[in-house]
Design a protein around this motif. Structure first.
Motif, PDB file in Angstrom:
ATOM      1  N   MET A   1     -67.808  61.722 -45.438  1.00 20.55           N
ATOM      2  CA  MET A   1     -66.771  61.725 -46.465  1.00 20.55           C
ATOM      3  C   MET A   1     -67.318  61.115 -47.759  1.00 20.55           C
ATOM      4  N   LYS A   2     -67.289  61.911 -48.812  1.00 19.33           N
ATOM      5  CA  LYS A   2     -67.635  61.383 -50.131  1.00 19.33           C
ATOM      6  C   LYS A   2     -66.329  61.096 -50.883  1.00 19.33           C
ATOM      7  N   LEU A   3     -66.410  60.097 -51.774  1.00 21.03           N
ATOM      8  CA  LEU A   3     -65.201  59.743 -52.504  1.00 21.03           C
ATOM      9  C   LEU A   3     -65.441  59.756 -54.001  1.00 21.03           C
ATOM     10  N   TYR A   4     -64.381  60.058 -54.759  1.00 25.34           N
ATOM     11  CA  TYR A   4     -64.450  59.945 -56.212  1.00 25.34           C
ATOM     12  C   TYR A   4     -63.478  58.865 -56.657  1.00 25.34           C
ATOM     13  N   SER A   5     -63.447  58.609 -57.963  1.00 27.97           N
ATOM     14  CA  SER A   5     -62.461  57.688 -58.515  1.00 27.97           C
ATOM     15  C   SER A   5     -61.336  58.504 -59.134  1.00 27.97           C
ATOM     16  N   THR A   6     -60.099  58.013 -58.984  1.00 28.32           N
ATOM     17  CA  THR A   6     -58.983  58.718 -59.630  1.00 28.32           C
ATOM     18  C   THR A   6     -59.168  58.756 -61.149  1.00 28.32           C
ATOM     19  N   ASN A   7     -60.045  57.892 -61.681  1.00 28.89           N
ATOM     20  CA  ASN A   7     -60.329  57.929 -63.120  1.00 28.89           C
ATOM     21  C   ASN A   7     -61.580  58.722 -63.462  1.00 28.89           C
ATOM     22  N   ASN A   8     -62.304  59.180 -62.448  1.00 23.53           N
ATOM     23  CA  ASN A   8     -63.537  59.930 -62.706  1.00 23.53           C
ATOM     24  C   ASN A   8     -63.860  60.807 -61.504  1.00 23.53           C
ATOM     25  N   LYS A   9     -63.446  62.047 -61.601  1.00 23.08           N
ATOM     26  CA  LYS A   9     -63.587  62.950 -60.458  1.00 23.08           C
ATOM     27  C   LYS A   9     -65.031  63.405 -60.244  1.00 23.08           C
ATOM     28  N   ASP A  10     -65.924  63.070 -61.175  1.00 22.32           N
ATOM     29  CA  ASP A  10     -67.334  63.414 -60.990  1.00 22.32           C
ATOM     30  C   ASP A  10     -68.091  62.347 -60.203  1.00 22.32           C
ATOM     31  N   LEU A  11     -67.489  61.172 -60.069  1.00 21.52           N
ATOM     32  CA  LEU A  11     -68.153  60.103 -59.324  1.00 21.52           C
ATOM     33  C   LEU A  11     -68.283  60.499 -57.846  1.00 21.52           C
ATOM     34  N   ARG A  12     -69.405  60.085 -57.219  1.00 18.81           N
ATOM     35  CA  ARG A  12     -69.553  60.322 -55.781  1.00 18.81           C
ATOM     36  C   ARG A  12     -70.073  59.044 -55.133  1.00 18.81           C
ATOM     37  N   VAL A  13     -69.313  58.491 -54.203  1.00 15.39           N
ATOM     38  CA  VAL A  13     -69.818  57.347 -53.438  1.00 15.39           C
ATOM     39  C   VAL A  13     -69.592  57.623 -51.957  1.00 15.39           C
ATOM     40  N   SER A  14     -70.375  56.919 -51.130  1.00 16.51           N
ATOM     41  CA  SER A  14     -70.200  57.056 -49.684  1.00 16.51           C
ATOM     42  C   SER A  14     -68.993  56.214 -49.251  1.00 16.51           C
ATOM     43  N   PHE A  15     -68.557  56.445 -48.034  1.00 17.69           N
ATOM     44  CA  PHE A  15     -67.452  55.651 -47.480  1.00 17.69           C
ATOM     45  C   PHE A  15     -67.836  54.174 -47.461  1.00 17.69           C
ATOM     46  N   LYS A  16     -69.066  53.887 -47.033  1.00 15.60           N
ATOM     47  CA  LYS A  16     -69.521  52.498 -46.954  1.00 15.60           C
ATOM     48  C   LYS A  16     -69.414  51.810 -48.324  1.00 15.60           C
ATOM     49  N   GLU A  17     -69.873  52.516 -49.353  1.00 17.60           N
ATOM     50  CA  GLU A  17     -69.818  51.952 -50.702  1.00 17.60           C
ATOM     51  C   GLU A  17     -68.360  51.707 -51.127  1.00 17.60           C
ATOM     52  N   ALA A  18     -67.506  52.664 -50.838  1.00 19.90           N
ATOM     53  CA  ALA A  18     -66.091  52.546 -51.229  1.00 19.90           C
ATOM     54  C   ALA A  18     -65.426  51.379 -50.498  1.00 19.90           C
ATOM     55  N   VAL A  19     -65.823  51.177 -49.237  1.00 23.29           N
ATOM     56  CA  VAL A  19     -65.229  50.092 -48.464  1.00 23.29           C
ATOM     57  C   VAL A  19     -65.629  48.741 -49.058  1.00 23.29           C
ATOM     58  N   PHE A  20     -66.902  48.588 -49.397  1.00 22.55           N
ATOM     59  CA  PHE A  20     -67.342  47.283 -49.911  1.00 22.55           C
ATOM     60  C   PHE A  20     -66.959  47.071 -51.377  1.00 22.55           C
ATOM     61  N   ASN A  21     -66.933  48.145 -52.181  1.00 21.49           N
ATOM     62  CA  ASN A  21     -66.506  47.981 -53.580  1.00 21.49           C
ATOM     63  C   ASN A  21     -65.002  47.801 -53.676  1.00 21.49           C
ATOM     64  N   SER A  22     -64.295  48.411 -52.770  1.00 22.58           N
ATOM     65  CA  SER A  22     -62.841  48.428 -52.753  1.00 22.58           C
ATOM     66  C   SER A  22     -62.267  49.223 -53.913  1.00 22.58           C
ATOM     67  N   MET A  23     -62.768  48.898 -55.134  1.00 20.63           N
ATOM     68  CA  MET A  23     -62.247  49.567 -56.326  1.00 20.63           C
ATOM     69  C   MET A  23     -63.412  50.012 -57.186  1.00 20.63           C
ATOM     70  N   PRO A  24     -63.363  51.231 -57.752  1.00 25.69           N
ATOM     71  CA  PRO A  24     -64.447  51.660 -58.641  1.00 25.69           C
ATOM     72  C   PRO A  24     -64.471  50.803 -59.910  1.00 25.69           C
ATOM     73  N   GLN A  25     -65.635  50.734 -60.561  1.00 26.94           N
ATOM     74  CA  GLN A  25     -65.779  49.980 -61.820  1.00 26.94           C
ATOM     75  C   GLN A  25     -64.756  50.411 -62.863  1.00 26.94           C
ATOM     76  N   ASP A  26     -64.410  51.685 -62.859  1.00 24.79           N
ATOM     77  CA  ASP A  26     -63.504  52.213 -63.899  1.00 24.79           C
ATOM     78  C   ASP A  26     -62.036  51.896 -63.611  1.00 24.79           C
ATOM     79  N   LYS A  27     -61.795  51.080 -62.562  1.00 25.62           N
ATOM     80  CA  LYS A  27     -60.451  50.620 -62.213  1.00 25.62           C
ATOM     81  C   LYS A  27     -59.519  51.713 -61.704  1.00 25.62           C
ATOM     82  N   GLY A  28     -60.092  52.853 -61.350  1.00 31.56           N
ATOM     83  CA  GLY A  28     -59.295  53.846 -60.629  1.00 31.56           C
ATOM     84  C   GLY A  28     -59.256  53.442 -59.168  1.00 31.56           C
ATOM     85  N   LEU A  29     -58.891  54.376 -58.295  1.00 24.38           N
ATOM     86  CA  LEU A  29     -58.961  54.124 -56.856  1.00 24.38           C
ATOM     87  C   LEU A  29     -59.788  55.231 -56.223  1.00 24.38           C
ATOM     88  N   TYR A  30     -60.471  54.869 -55.133  1.00 26.23           N
ATOM     89  CA  TYR A  30     -61.262  55.871 -54.432  1.00 26.23           C
ATOM     90  C   TYR A  30     -60.371  56.858 -53.680  1.00 26.23           C
TER      91      TYR A  30
END
Ligand SMILES: *Cc1c(COP(=O)(O)O)cnc(C)c1O
Length: 435
Positions: A1-30
Motif C-alpha cells: 500500500m502506497k499513500l499520498y497526502s490529502t494536500n499532495n496527491k503526487d506524494l508517495r510513501v510506504s505504509f511504514k513511513e506513514a505510520v511513523f510520520n503520522s502526518m505528512p510535512q504539508d499537514k495533510g493526512l495520509y
C-alpha cells in the motif's frame, strides 16, 4: 500500500513511513493511493468467518506488500484478542459493543493494532520512539494500555484538566513504566494543538523520533474497518442484509473507517454521523460551509471536538464531492438534555444501559427512522465505550445497573501520577527537551 497526502496527491510513501510520520510535512493526512476491492466471494460468504479471520482478510488486502502474511496474522491475533458482538435489542436494532478491550473503549482496536505495527517495524537498536498523544479521554487509556511495556517506545499523553472521567484518569495516570501523563490546563483542542506544534518543531524533531497515536495515524484507521465487516457478517448470519450504521463521532476516525470499509466493498445502506453540540459536520452537510469552532464541553466528552481532524479524509474518499458524501452520510446533532433522555429511553424501551456517546448514536437511529420511514434496513448503533467510564451522568436508578468490569477494579489500588502544564507551547517544549 502506497499513500499520498490529502494536500499532495503526487506524494508517495510506504505504509511504514506513514505510520511513523503520522502526518505528512504539508499537514495533510495520509490516504491510500489505491483502495482495492475485497473479492465479492469473500463478502458473499463473510458469515462463515470469525473476527480475526475477517480482520486478516481486510488487512492483507491493504497491506500484503508491507507485512508478510504470517507476521500479519500473528500481529492481528495479538491485537484483536477480544470480541465485538452486535447485540440484538429488537428485530431490527442492534448495538455493536466495541468496549470489550482493556481500556473499555473502541479505541483499543486502533491503539493495539498501531502499537504492534510500530513494534513490528522498529528494529533493534533504533532510536527510542516517542509517541505523543492528545486525548479527550478514551484515546489516552487505549494508547497507554496498548503501548505499556512495548520495548523501545515511550508514550506522552496530554489530557485536559477536569474534563476526563475518574476511570479515564486512572487509565491515563496509573501506568508508570514507559507511559507519562500530562494534565493540561485547557481543552482537548488545546492539547491537540500542542501536539501538532511539537510535530512541526524542528528542534524537537532533530532530538527525538516523534510519532502520533491520535486517530490521524493511518494504522489506527485500518483496524477500525474490521468490526464493520464483522458486524455485517453477524447480521447476514441472521438473514439481514441491508444495514445502516450509526456512529457517535468526534474526530470522525471511527466513521471514517466505516466509510473506508464501504469503499473496500462492504455493502452499507447509510452511515449516520451522530454528534453532540460540537456539530461542525452536521452544519457543514446542511449548509456546505465548513466552519470549525472551539469545542464545547458535554456529557459525551470524547466527542467534544470543534475541528474534527479526520473529516478531510472523508472528503478525500469522496473526491471533495459534498453531494456524493450526502448520499451515504446523514448527520444529526444532539444536546446534553437529549442525551440524557436517550439514555433513559434506551433503558426503558430496550432494557439497555449505554454510555452517553452510545446514547447519541441511538438517538440518531431514531431520528433517521422518523425521517426515512421507507428504509427498512437493520440499524446498528456503535457503542464506543462502557457505561462505567461516565458514572456521574446516569440517574441513580440506571447507574445501579452498571457492572464494573475487572479491568477497572485493579486500577483503583495503583498510585496516580500526572505532570501539570499550561497551554503555552514553550512550556510543553521545555518539558519534552528535559527528556
Ligand atoms: C473517541 C471516541 C468517540 C469519537 O470517535 P472519533 O473516531 O473521534 O469520531 C466516541 N465515543 C467514544 C467513547 C470515544 O472514546
Amino acid at each position: 500500500m502506497k499513500l499520498y497526502s490529502t494536500n499532495n496527491k503526487d506524494l508517495r510513501v510506504s505504509f511504514k513511513e506513514a505510520v511513523f510520520n503520522s502526518m505528512p510535512q504539508d499537514k495533510g493526512l495520509y490516504m491510500p493511493v489505491e483502495i482495492p476491492q475485497l473479492d465479492a466471494e469473500f463478502i458473499q460468504n463473510i458469515e462463515q468467518y470469525s473476527l480475526p479471520e475477517i480482520a486478516y482478510k481486510v488487512a492483507s488486502t491493504l497491506l500484503e506488500d508491507e507485512i508478510p502474511a504470517e507476521d500479519l496474522k500473528a500481529l492481528i491475533d495479538d491485537a484483536i484478542n477480544f470480541d465485538a458482538p452486535a447485540v440484538k435489542l429488537d428485530d431490527k436494532t442492534f448495538v455493536l459493543e466495541l468496549f470489550h478491550g482493556p481500556s473499555l473503549a473502541f479505541k483499543d482496536f486502533g491503539a493495539r493494532f498501531m502499537s504492534r505495527v510500530m513494534a513490528y517495524f522498529l528494529k533493534d537498536g533504533e532510536q527510542l520512539l516517542d509517541v505523543l498523544v492528545a486525548t479527550s479521554g478514551d484515546t489516552g487509556g487505549a494508547v497507554a494500555l496498548g503501548f505499556l511495556g512495548v520495548p523501545n517506545t515511550r508514550v506522552t499523553i496530554l489530557y485536559p484538566e477536569g474534563k476526563v472521567s475518574p476511570i479515564q484518569e486512572l487509565q491515563l495516570t496509573t501506568n508508570g513504566e514507559n507511559i507519562r501523563a500530562i494534565e493540561v490546563k485547557g481543552t482537548f483542542d488545546d492539547c491537540q494543538t500542542l501536539v501538532k506544534q511539537a510535530f512541526a518543531d524542528d528542534e524537537l524533531n532533530a532530538k527525538f523520533r516523534l510519532t502520533s497515536a491520535n486517530s490521524i495515524n493511518i494504522s489506527r484507521l485500518i483496524p477500525q474497518t474490521f468490526y464493520y465487516f464483522n458486524t455485517y457478517a453477524q447480521l447476514k448470519k441472521q438473514g439481514l442484509k441491508d444495514v445502516v450504521f450509526s456512529v457517535p463521532s468526534g474526530n470522525f476516525g471511527n466513521i471514517g473507517a466505516g466509510l473506508l470499509a464501504y469503499k473496500l466493498g462492504l455493502p452499507v445502506k447509510q452511515f449516520i454521523a451522530a454528534t453532540n453540540v460540537n456539530d461542525t459536520v452536521p452544519r457543514f452537510l446542511e449548509s456546505g460551509v465548513y466552519e470549525t469552532r472551539p469545542s464545547t464541553q458535554t456529557y459525551s466528552n470524547a466527542m467534544d471536538v470543534g475541528a474534527p481532524s479526520n473529516w478531510i479524509r472523508i472528503m478525500d474518499l469522496f473526491d471533495q464531492d459534498i453531494a456524493a458524501v450526502k448520499k451515504v452520510v446523514t448527520s444529526y446533532r444532539f444536546t446534553d438534555e437529549e442525551t440524557l433522555e436517550g439514555i433513559k429511553e434506551l433503558d426503558n424501551k430496550l432494557n439497555y444501559v449505554a454510555c452517553p456517546h452510545t446514547a447519541i448514536a441511538y438517538l440518531a437511529v431514531e431520528k433517521y427512522r422518523i425521517e426515512n420511514p421507507s428504509d427498512e434496513s437493520a440499524a446498528v448503533f456503535l457503542s464506543t465505550a462502557h457505561a462505567c467510564k461516565f458514572p456521574d451522568i446516569f440517574p441513580a436508578r440506571i447507574a445501579a445497573k452498571i457492572e464494573i468490569p475487572e479491568q477497572v477494579k485493579t486500577l483503583e489500588s495503583r498510585p496516580k501520577h500526572a505532570d501539570q502544564l499550561g497551554v503555552d507551547f514553550d512550556g510543553f517544549k521545555a518539558y519534552l527537551l528535559k527528556g
